[in-house]
Design a protein around this motif. Sequence first.
Motif, PDB file in Angstrom:
ATOM      1  N   GLU A  96       0.844  -1.184   0.000  1.00 38.49           N
ATOM      2  CA  GLU A  96       0.000   0.000   0.000  1.00 38.49           C
ATOM      3  C   GLU A  96       0.881   1.237   0.000  1.00 38.49           C
ATOM      4  O   GLU A  96       2.033   1.193   0.399  1.00 38.49           O
ATOM      5  CB  GLU A  96      -0.932  -0.005   1.219  1.00 38.49           C
ATOM      6  N   GLY A  97       0.332   2.328  -0.423  1.00 39.11           N
ATOM      7  CA  GLY A  97       1.115   3.560  -0.445  1.00 39.11           C
ATOM      8  C   GLY A  97       1.039   4.242  -1.789  1.00 39.11           C
ATOM      9  O   GLY A  97       0.225   3.904  -2.651  1.00 39.11           O
ATOM     10  N   GLU A  98       1.911   5.215  -1.974  1.00 39.57           N
ATOM     11  CA  GLU A  98       1.898   6.031  -3.177  1.00 39.57           C
ATOM     12  C   GLU A  98       2.272   5.215  -4.420  1.00 39.57           C
ATOM     13  O   GLU A  98       3.212   4.426  -4.409  1.00 39.57           O
ATOM     14  CB  GLU A  98       2.879   7.195  -3.034  1.00 39.57           C
ATOM     15  N   VAL A  99       1.510   5.420  -5.480  1.00 39.12           N
ATOM     16  CA  VAL A  99       1.765   4.752  -6.753  1.00 39.12           C
ATOM     17  C   VAL A  99       2.058   5.812  -7.805  1.00 39.12           C
ATOM     18  O   VAL A  99       1.273   6.751  -7.994  1.00 39.12           O
ATOM     19  CB  VAL A  99       0.562   3.893  -7.187  1.00 39.12           C
ATOM     20  N   ARG A 100       3.171   5.679  -8.472  1.00 40.87           N
ATOM     21  CA  ARG A 100       3.544   6.609  -9.543  1.00 40.87           C
ATOM     22  C   ARG A 100       2.937   6.130 -10.863  1.00 40.87           C
ATOM     23  O   ARG A 100       2.966   4.946 -11.170  1.00 40.87           O
ATOM     24  CB  ARG A 100       5.066   6.709  -9.666  1.00 40.87           C
ATOM     25  N   ARG A 101       2.423   7.083 -11.637  1.00 35.69           N
ATOM     26  CA  ARG A 101       1.790   6.758 -12.910  1.00 35.69           C
ATOM     27  C   ARG A 101       2.492   7.512 -14.030  1.00 35.69           C
ATOM     28  O   ARG A 101       2.734   8.711 -13.931  1.00 35.69           O
ATOM     29  CB  ARG A 101       0.311   7.152 -12.896  1.00 35.69           C
ATOM     30  N   SER A 102       2.838   6.795 -15.098  1.00 40.14           N
ATOM     31  CA  SER A 102       3.482   7.441 -16.240  1.00 40.14           C
ATOM     32  C   SER A 102       2.923   6.869 -17.536  1.00 40.14           C
ATOM     33  O   SER A 102       2.662   5.674 -17.640  1.00 40.14           O
ATOM     34  CB  SER A 102       5.002   7.241 -16.191  1.00 40.14           C
ATOM     35  N   GLU A 103       2.710   7.739 -18.514  1.00 41.57           N
ATOM     36  CA  GLU A 103       2.214   7.334 -19.832  1.00 41.57           C
ATOM     37  C   GLU A 103       3.371   7.364 -20.826  1.00 41.57           C
ATOM     38  O   GLU A 103       4.094   8.355 -20.920  1.00 41.57           O
ATOM     39  CB  GLU A 103       1.097   8.269 -20.292  1.00 41.57           C
ATOM     40  N   LYS A 104       3.523   6.289 -21.580  1.00 38.14           N
ATOM     41  CA  LYS A 104       4.610   6.167 -22.548  1.00 38.14           C
ATOM     42  C   LYS A 104       4.129   6.565 -23.950  1.00 38.14           C
ATOM     43  O   LYS A 104       2.938   6.560 -24.242  1.00 38.14           O
ATOM     44  CB  LYS A 104       5.154   4.737 -22.561  1.00 38.14           C
ATOM     45  N   ALA A 105       5.098   6.875 -24.802  1.00 38.66           N
ATOM     46  CA  ALA A 105       4.761   7.331 -26.156  1.00 38.66           C
ATOM     47  C   ALA A 105       4.039   6.259 -26.970  1.00 38.66           C
ATOM     48  O   ALA A 105       3.253   6.576 -27.866  1.00 38.66           O
ATOM     49  CB  ALA A 105       6.047   7.758 -26.878  1.00 38.66           C
ATOM     50  N   ASP A 106       4.290   4.975 -26.671  1.00 39.07           N
ATOM     51  CA  ASP A 106       3.655   3.891 -27.433  1.00 39.07           C
ATOM     52  C   ASP A 106       2.279   3.509 -26.879  1.00 39.07           C
ATOM     53  O   ASP A 106       1.688   2.524 -27.322  1.00 39.07           O
ATOM     54  CB  ASP A 106       4.557   2.667 -27.471  1.00 39.07           C
ATOM     55  N   GLY A 107       1.772   4.268 -25.920  1.00 39.47           N
ATOM     56  CA  GLY A 107       0.429   4.004 -25.402  1.00 39.47           C
ATOM     57  C   GLY A 107       0.397   3.227 -24.097  1.00 39.47           C
ATOM     58  O   GLY A 107      -0.659   3.093 -23.478  1.00 39.47           O
ATOM     59  N   ARG A 108       1.527   2.715 -23.664  1.00 39.18           N
ATOM     60  CA  ARG A 108       1.571   1.990 -22.394  1.00 39.18           C
ATOM     61  C   ARG A 108       1.359   2.941 -21.219  1.00 39.18           C
ATOM     62  O   ARG A 108       1.747   4.100 -21.267  1.00 39.18           O
ATOM     63  CB  ARG A 108       2.911   1.294 -22.204  1.00 39.18           C
ATOM     64  N   VAL A 109       0.764   2.411 -20.165  1.00 37.74           N
ATOM     65  CA  VAL A 109       0.647   3.132 -18.904  1.00 37.74           C
ATOM     66  C   VAL A 109       1.343   2.297 -17.832  1.00 37.74           C
ATOM     67  O   VAL A 109       1.030   1.109 -17.668  1.00 37.74           O
ATOM     68  CB  VAL A 109      -0.827   3.375 -18.510  1.00 37.74           C
ATOM     69  N   VAL A 110       2.296   2.896 -17.121  1.00 34.54           N
ATOM     70  CA  VAL A 110       3.070   2.184 -16.095  1.00 34.54           C
ATOM     71  C   VAL A 110       2.682   2.712 -14.724  1.00 34.54           C
ATOM     72  O   VAL A 110       2.727   3.921 -14.471  1.00 34.54           O
ATOM     73  CB  VAL A 110       4.581   2.339 -16.329  1.00 34.54           C
ATOM     74  N   LEU A 111       2.299   1.788 -13.852  1.00 37.37           N
ATOM     75  CA  LEU A 111       1.974   2.103 -12.465  1.00 37.37           C
ATOM     76  C   LEU A 111       3.000   1.387 -11.597  1.00 37.37           C
ATOM     77  O   LEU A 111       3.208   0.179 -11.745  1.00 37.37           O
ATOM     78  CB  LEU A 111       0.564   1.620 -12.130  1.00 37.37           C
ATOM     79  N   GLU A 112       3.640   2.114 -10.670  1.00 37.99           N
ATOM     80  CA  GLU A 112       4.695   1.471  -9.887  1.00 37.99           C
ATOM     81  C   GLU A 112       4.867   2.134  -8.532  1.00 37.99           C
ATOM     82  O   GLU A 112       4.556   3.302  -8.334  1.00 37.99           O
ATOM     83  CB  GLU A 112       6.016   1.505 -10.660  1.00 37.99           C
ATOM     84  N   ASN A 113       5.364   1.312  -7.610  1.00 38.03           N
ATOM     85  CA  ASN A 113       5.818   1.805  -6.327  1.00 38.03           C
ATOM     86  C   ASN A 113       7.242   1.307  -6.129  1.00 38.03           C
ATOM     87  O   ASN A 113       7.901   0.899  -7.089  1.00 38.03           O
ATOM     88  CB  ASN A 113       4.877   1.378  -5.195  1.00 38.03           C
TER      89      ASN A 113
END
Length: 288
Positions: free
Chosen positions: A90-107
């Motif tokens: 649990e906790g903060e999740v970073r979200r980033s959108e890539k140029a190829d359409g991928r979405v990355v969610l990570e802690n």
Amino acid sequence: MDWSRAKTLLIIAYTLFNVFLGYRLLSDPVRGSMTLVTLQQVEAAAQDLASQGVLLAATVPRRAPAMSLILLRHQEMTESQALALFFEEEGEVRRSEKADGRVVLENSLESLTRYENGVLLYSRKVRTQDATQVAQALAREQAQEFWSQRGGLPPGARPDYVAYDEKSDRHIVQYYQEYQGYPIYGGQISVVVGPGGVEAVLFVWFSPAGPSGKPKQVLAATDALLKCLEALGRDTTVEAVTLGYYSEAYNATQWEAPPVWRIRTRTGDTLYVNAYTGDLEGPVSIVP
């Protein structure tokens, strides 16, 4: 009650019922299009394969019903639902959108990549104090435990095979998606298990929308084997022959998937033979 007369009436009724069924099978092209092969045909196919260096060690299905195409859609899942399904921390999740359409969610420990074609790829950092790889049975047990901690596998998930990848020294525990008693190959969950436990999960799940078109007669399993003889190559052992559906994860709203014969070898190679045309499908291309 006249039991002798009753018995005679039952025999007559049973005979008429069988005649009716026979008429339905002959008059209905769908019901009457069961593909059948004899034991002699299976043995002949095994000899043909052996002459080309392919050992048939699988049980070959001798009956195959007529099958329709099926309509598939992506299973809808929001980001919050995906995070709840996979993330342990649990906790903060970073979200980033890539140029190829991928979405990355990570802690700090876990990562989840969402692809435009609906595929989810989860990974996590694990401790590998002991570099010894786990046994196959333990790998499956750890994969099951992983899903038990997350509320269980999705409905329709069925255990498939466990493959060992020599390059990475990891086991891949495979599940397939089942629909109306048939596997949907491509609809799958692949769990990568290393010395420290589950390291990654490939999640591809479809939402079947029903049949598309009328059922058609399919190729016999023996014909499918001979169709892919060249692709199998020499010094190969065929370990399993099963009937199901095939689909990649397309970036589309809805699409059709054909019935296929899946042929698996002892080394883990997999071929998909279109059960209508005999053409090879695939290989399954999940993550671009």
